[in-house]
Design a protein around this motif. Sequence first.
Motif, short mmCIF file in Angstrom:
data_model
loop_
_atom_site.label_atom_id
_atom_site.label_comp_id
_atom_site.label_asym_id
_atom_site.label_seq_id
_atom_site.Cartn_x
_atom_site.Cartn_y
_atom_site.Cartn_z
N LEU A 117 0.92 -1.30 0.15
CA LEU A 117 0.11 0.06 -0.02
C LEU A 117 0.79 1.41 0.01
O LEU A 117 0.38 2.09 -0.64
N GLU A 118 1.85 1.46 0.86
CA GLU A 118 2.74 2.40 0.93
C GLU A 118 3.57 2.96 -0.24
O GLU A 118 3.76 4.14 -0.24
N ILE A 119 3.69 1.95 -1.23
CA ILE A 119 4.55 2.28 -2.20
C ILE A 119 3.72 2.10 -3.54
O ILE A 119 4.12 2.36 -4.76
N ALA A 120 2.32 1.81 -3.57
CA ALA A 120 1.71 1.42 -4.81
C ALA A 120 1.36 2.57 -5.76
O ALA A 120 0.74 3.62 -5.20
N THR A 121 1.85 2.21 -6.89
CA THR A 121 1.50 3.39 -7.91
C THR A 121 0.21 3.06 -8.28
O THR A 121 -0.63 2.14 -8.43
N GLN A 122 -0.54 4.30 -8.66
CA GLN A 122 -1.88 4.24 -9.07
C GLN A 122 -1.99 4.84 -10.55
O GLN A 122 -1.36 5.69 -10.99
#
Lengths: 112, 115
Positions: free
Chosen positions: B99-104
Amino acid sequence: TQLLEQSPQFLSIQEGENLTVYCNSSSVFSSLQWYRQEPGEGPVLLVTVVTGGEVKKLKRLTFQFGDARKDSSLHITAAQPGDTGLYLCAGARPRGAQKLVFGQGTRLTINP
Amino acid sequence: DTGVSQDPRHKITKRGQNVTFRCDPISEHNRLYWYRQTLGQGPEFLTYFQNEAQLEKSRLLSDRFSAERPKGSFSTLEIQRTEQGDSAMYLCASSAGRLEIATQYFGPGTRLTVL
């Protein structure tokens, strides 16, 4: 409240020149993403930076994440007319949904 | 390449009408976001789903707005009794992984014009 200040908002330069776009905040982000958006389209991802001090290069584009993970910059070398567009920085808040907070955008025009 | 898709791309409606937009995220992406972008501004967060659960809503999302993701795949955003101030580009994004590095990844958007 604009948590991410992006500057400049507008930039028009000649082909071949270099430029830097800045994205600043007083808040810490878990990651920062740069997007490019064409009129009438959604943002297209350029890069994600995660670690403080991280530098990523994408051909003529260099992205840097500040040591404290509060700011970022995008540097373009030898700009080309194809670089023309709206550049957006977006920071992911460290807690919860990781929703993105966007800057106002930099509208870049490269003149031939 | 099956990226995020949105339908319709453009919607023109009269004030007071209801509209519904659809978003199909990247396959296997468990997180889905809706944003709204007005002219000259960056996108603003509206709401977030993890699988089928709506976990966060912005204060921008008035009672006239409702979003669903019934099976944890596609999502719909409905606006009831549209107002001229609802005119904007509505963007959908999806992500997966940590979650904390997930690219959107964003879809092409739905441009809403309320007359």
